[in-house]
Design a protein around this motif. Structure first.
Motif, PDB file in Angstrom:
ATOM      1  N   VAL A   1       0.807  -1.225  -0.110  1.00 55.34           N
ATOM      2  CA  VAL A   1       0.067  -0.027  -0.103  1.00 55.34           C
ATOM      3  C   VAL A   1       0.825   1.323  -0.066  1.00 55.34           C
ATOM      4  O   VAL A   1       1.978   1.369   0.795  1.00 55.34           O
ATOM      5  CB  VAL A   1      -0.916   0.056   1.356  1.00 55.34           C
ATOM      6  CG1 VAL A   1      -1.659   1.387   1.274  1.00 55.34           C
ATOM      7  CG2 VAL A   1      -2.054  -1.018   1.254  1.00 55.34           C
ATOM      8  N   LEU A   2       0.650   2.127  -0.839  1.00 53.19           N
ATOM      9  CA  LEU A   2       1.309   3.635  -0.776  1.00 53.19           C
ATOM     10  C   LEU A   2       0.324   4.622  -0.554  1.00 53.19           C
ATOM     11  O   LEU A   2      -0.947   4.520  -0.713  1.00 53.19           O
ATOM     12  CB  LEU A   2       1.790   3.583  -2.322  1.00 53.19           C
ATOM     13  CG  LEU A   2       2.764   2.621  -2.809  1.00 53.19           C
ATOM     14  CD1 LEU A   2       3.325   3.185  -4.329  1.00 53.19           C
ATOM     15  CD2 LEU A   2       4.062   2.889  -1.921  1.00 53.19           C
ATOM     16  N   VAL A   3       0.802   5.799   0.325  1.00 54.58           N
ATOM     17  CA  VAL A   3       0.123   6.691   0.742  1.00 54.58           C
ATOM     18  C   VAL A   3       0.385   8.006  -0.148  1.00 54.58           C
ATOM     19  O   VAL A   3       1.434   8.424  -0.466  1.00 54.58           O
ATOM     20  CB  VAL A   3       0.364   6.862   1.970  1.00 54.58           C
ATOM     21  CG1 VAL A   3      -0.760   7.956   2.583  1.00 54.58           C
ATOM     22  CG2 VAL A   3       0.041   5.798   3.028  1.00 54.58           C
TER      23      VAL A   3
ATOM     24  N   PRO B   1      -7.741  -4.904   7.694  1.00 55.11           N
ATOM     25  CA  PRO B   1      -8.194  -3.698   7.690  1.00 55.11           C
ATOM     26  C   PRO B   1      -8.914  -3.288   9.168  1.00 55.11           C
ATOM     27  O   PRO B   1      -9.541  -3.867   9.929  1.00 55.11           O
ATOM     28  CB  PRO B   1      -9.229  -3.898   6.661  1.00 55.11           C
ATOM     29  CG  PRO B   1      -9.735  -5.017   6.797  1.00 55.11           C
ATOM     30  CD  PRO B   1      -8.550  -5.881   6.940  1.00 55.11           C
ATOM     31  N   VAL B   2      -8.537  -1.626   9.426  1.00 57.44           N
ATOM     32  CA  VAL B   2      -9.101  -1.129  10.513  1.00 57.44           C
ATOM     33  C   VAL B   2      -9.514   0.259   9.988  1.00 57.44           C
ATOM     34  O   VAL B   2      -8.895   0.640   9.017  1.00 57.44           O
ATOM     35  CB  VAL B   2      -8.232  -1.089  11.494  1.00 57.44           C
ATOM     36  CG1 VAL B   2      -7.896  -2.468  12.124  1.00 57.44           C
ATOM     37  CG2 VAL B   2      -6.619  -0.387  11.188  1.00 57.44           C
ATOM     38  N   PRO B   3     -10.348   1.066  10.560  1.00 54.02           N
ATOM     39  CA  PRO B   3     -10.493   2.386  10.249  1.00 54.02           C
ATOM     40  C   PRO B   3      -9.321   3.288  10.177  1.00 54.02           C
ATOM     41  O   PRO B   3      -8.351   3.119  10.940  1.00 54.02           O
ATOM     42  CB  PRO B   3     -11.594   2.958  11.249  1.00 54.02           C
ATOM     43  CG  PRO B   3     -12.061   1.646  11.891  1.00 54.02           C
ATOM     44  CD  PRO B   3     -11.039   0.819  11.762  1.00 54.02           C
ATOM     45  N   THR B   4      -9.076   4.254   9.325  1.00 55.98           N
ATOM     46  CA  THR B   4      -8.077   5.106   9.234  1.00 55.98           C
ATOM     47  C   THR B   4      -8.299   6.106  10.089  1.00 55.98           C
ATOM     48  O   THR B   4      -9.571   6.585  10.505  1.00 55.98           O
ATOM     49  CB  THR B   4      -7.733   5.638   7.797  1.00 55.98           C
ATOM     50  OG1 THR B   4      -9.121   6.163   7.314  1.00 55.98           O
ATOM     51  CG2 THR B   4      -7.330   4.427   6.815  1.00 55.98           C
ATOM     52  N   ASP B   5      -7.368   6.908  10.571  1.00 51.57           N
ATOM     53  CA  ASP B   5      -7.721   8.220  11.296  1.00 51.57           C
ATOM     54  C   ASP B   5      -6.339   9.189  11.195  1.00 51.57           C
ATOM     55  O   ASP B   5      -5.444   9.222  12.113  1.00 51.57           O
ATOM     56  CB  ASP B   5      -7.531   7.541  13.054  1.00 51.57           C
ATOM     57  CG  ASP B   5      -7.929   8.903  13.998  1.00 51.57           C
ATOM     58  OD1 ASP B   5      -8.281   9.754  13.343  1.00 51.57           O
ATOM     59  OD2 ASP B   5      -7.453   8.736  15.002  1.00 51.57           O
ATOM     60  N   PRO B   6      -6.488   9.894  10.007  1.00 45.05           N
ATOM     61  CA  PRO B   6      -5.312  10.556   9.654  1.00 45.05           C
ATOM     62  C   PRO B   6      -5.233  11.886  10.574  1.00 45.05           C
ATOM     63  O   PRO B   6      -6.355  12.331  11.144  1.00 45.05           O
ATOM     64  CB  PRO B   6      -5.463  11.170   8.331  1.00 45.05           C
ATOM     65  CG  PRO B   6      -6.962  10.657   8.055  1.00 45.05           C
ATOM     66  CD  PRO B   6      -7.296   9.768   9.043  1.00 45.05           C
ATOM     67  N   ASP B   7      -4.100  12.372  10.689  1.00 45.43           N
ATOM     68  CA  ASP B   7      -4.095  13.911  11.406  1.00 45.43           C
ATOM     69  C   ASP B   7      -5.023  15.000  10.643  1.00 45.43           C
ATOM     70  O   ASP B   7      -5.296  14.828   9.452  1.00 45.43           O
ATOM     71  CB  ASP B   7      -2.316  14.416  11.524  1.00 45.43           C
ATOM     72  CG  ASP B   7      -1.557  13.413  12.307  1.00 45.43           C
ATOM     73  OD1 ASP B   7      -2.116  12.866  12.930  1.00 45.43           O
ATOM     74  OD2 ASP B   7      -0.618  13.630  11.936  1.00 45.43           O
ATOM     75  N   GLU B   8      -5.562  15.929  11.364  1.00 51.12           N
ATOM     76  CA  GLU B   8      -6.151  16.810  10.959  1.00 51.12           C
ATOM     77  C   GLU B   8      -5.740  17.712   9.957  1.00 51.12           C
ATOM     78  O   GLU B   8      -6.404  18.161   9.237  1.00 51.12           O
ATOM     79  CB  GLU B   8      -6.570  17.875  12.287  1.00 51.12           C
ATOM     80  CG  GLU B   8      -5.605  18.600  12.909  1.00 51.12           C
ATOM     81  CD  GLU B   8      -6.064  19.424  13.849  1.00 51.12           C
ATOM     82  OE1 GLU B   8      -5.303  20.273  14.437  1.00 51.12           O
ATOM     83  OE2 GLU B   8      -7.171  19.451  14.492  1.00 51.12           O
ATOM     84  N   THR B   9      -4.366  17.834   9.659  1.00 48.63           N
ATOM     85  CA  THR B   9      -3.890  18.494   8.367  1.00 48.63           C
ATOM     86  C   THR B   9      -3.817  17.406   7.436  1.00 48.63           C
ATOM     87  O   THR B   9      -2.976  17.942   6.327  1.00 48.63           O
ATOM     88  CB  THR B   9      -2.288  19.073   8.945  1.00 48.63           C
ATOM     89  OG1 THR B   9      -1.692  18.275   9.443  1.00 48.63           O
ATOM     90  CG2 THR B   9      -2.841  20.114   9.977  1.00 48.63           C
ATOM     91  N   GLU B  10      -3.801  16.332   7.468  1.00 48.05           N
ATOM     92  CA  GLU B  10      -3.657  15.327   6.308  1.00 48.05           C
ATOM     93  C   GLU B  10      -4.695  14.669   5.415  1.00 48.05           C
ATOM     94  O   GLU B  10      -5.853  14.690   6.219  1.00 48.05           O
ATOM     95  CB  GLU B  10      -3.101  14.094   7.008  1.00 48.05           C
ATOM     96  CG  GLU B  10      -1.712  14.140   7.597  1.00 48.05           C
ATOM     97  CD  GLU B  10      -1.194  12.853   8.027  1.00 48.05           C
ATOM     98  OE1 GLU B  10      -0.009  12.572   8.150  1.00 48.05           O
ATOM     99  OE2 GLU B  10      -1.994  12.112   8.579  1.00 48.05           O
ATOM    100  N   GLU B  11      -4.839  14.936   4.271  1.00 46.48           N
ATOM    101  CA  GLU B  11      -5.542  14.614   2.978  1.00 46.48           C
ATOM    102  C   GLU B  11      -5.033  13.425   2.163  1.00 46.48           C
ATOM    103  O   GLU B  11      -4.036  13.737   1.668  1.00 46.48           O
ATOM    104  CB  GLU B  11      -6.204  15.558   2.316  1.00 46.48           C
ATOM    105  CG  GLU B  11      -7.123  15.292   1.324  1.00 46.48           C
ATOM    106  CD  GLU B  11      -7.891  16.315   0.561  1.00 46.48           C
ATOM    107  OE1 GLU B  11      -8.983  16.627   0.864  1.00 46.48           O
ATOM    108  OE2 GLU B  11      -7.289  16.531  -0.448  1.00 46.48           O
ATOM    109  N   LEU B  12      -5.289  12.273   2.686  1.00 52.18           N
ATOM    110  CA  LEU B  12      -4.333  11.230   2.129  1.00 52.18           C
ATOM    111  C   LEU B  12      -5.260  10.417   1.030  1.00 52.18           C
ATOM    112  O   LEU B  12      -6.442  10.194   1.188  1.00 52.18           O
ATOM    113  CB  LEU B  12      -4.208  10.037   3.163  1.00 52.18           C
ATOM    114  CG  LEU B  12      -3.210  10.736   4.504  1.00 52.18           C
ATOM    115  CD1 LEU B  12      -3.075   9.679   5.552  1.00 52.18           C
ATOM    116  CD2 LEU B  12      -1.990  11.384   3.985  1.00 52.18           C
ATOM    117  N   ALA B  13      -4.472   9.777   0.040  1.00 54.66           N
ATOM    118  CA  ALA B  13      -4.992   9.019  -0.816  1.00 54.66           C
ATOM    119  C   ALA B  13      -4.355   7.422  -0.652  1.00 54.66           C
ATOM    120  O   ALA B  13      -3.112   7.593  -0.218  1.00 54.66           O
ATOM    121  CB  ALA B  13      -4.870   9.227  -2.351  1.00 54.66           C
TER     122      ALA B  13
END
Length: 202
Positions: free
Chosen positions: A68-70, A141-153
């Protein structure tokens, strides 16, 4: 354990730190200006960026040999970067716990097996930053939880495809390149489970 080759020993005089002055401080880094003496004996000024966290890199490997790449926009280089899951963790926290958190938050994955495979210095001419890399397998798999400044694909790709993109200069992040090359070498040397190695190498 194999003995270190003799050429690894230090040569010459080390840098000498004469005095230092804190120039900048925030929750993640400090910048310190040093008056120093170079190995040649010449006086010099040296600026050092010190990091308050360790850098973490996680290469998740599925049983079919994919990873997986982010994808995210990176501020300093003003570009878009595809990387393996990465982040930071406090120096007083077990690096493995920080790596597990980063994999959950960024990639939405948990791993049953963790293998530490890398400890490297990043940009060691001006920073003291240390990166620790893990290979993670037995993924779920588990739910993602990015930082509030991150918009990830997120994208799941065959390992060889990610490796070839890195070698072509399309994945310029150094931790991503280093971890892909390390995993490739381990697969070639059968330092990973046989079935996984075969799947990775295609």
């Amino acid at each position: 354990m194999s003995q270190e080759p003799g050429w690894l020993r230090p040569h010459g005089e080390p840098w000498k730190r004469v005095s230092e002055r804190l120039v900048y401080d925030n929750p993640w880094i400090t910048v310190t200006e040093h008056q120093a003496v170079a190995p040649t004996g010449k006086s010099a000024i040296y600026g050092v960026v010190s990091f308050k966290n360790l850098a973490m890199a996680v290469l998740p490997l599925f049983d079919d040999g994919s990873t997986v790449l982010v994808g995210q926009h990176r501020f300093a280089h003003r570009d878009y970067s595809w990387e393996i899951p990465e982040g930071g963790g406090p120096r007083d926290v077990d690096p493995l716990e920080s790596a597990k958190r980063e994999l959950r938050e960024e990639a939405g994955l948990e791993a049953a097996q963790w293998l530490p495979v890398m400890k490297v210095q990043l940009s060691n001419a001006i920073t003291d930053e240390i990166a620790i890399g893990y290979i993670a397998t037995g993924l779920s798999p588990v739910p993602t939880d990015p930082d509030e400044t991150e918009e990830l694909a997120l994208v799941r790709v065959p390992f060889r495809e990610a490796l070839e993109a890195a070698l072509a200069g399309q994945l310029p992040d150094v931790m991503t390149v280093a971890m892909l090359l390390r995993a490739y070498h381990m697969a070639r040397e059968r330092a990973l489970p046989d079935a996984l190695s075969r799947a990775m190498l295609g």
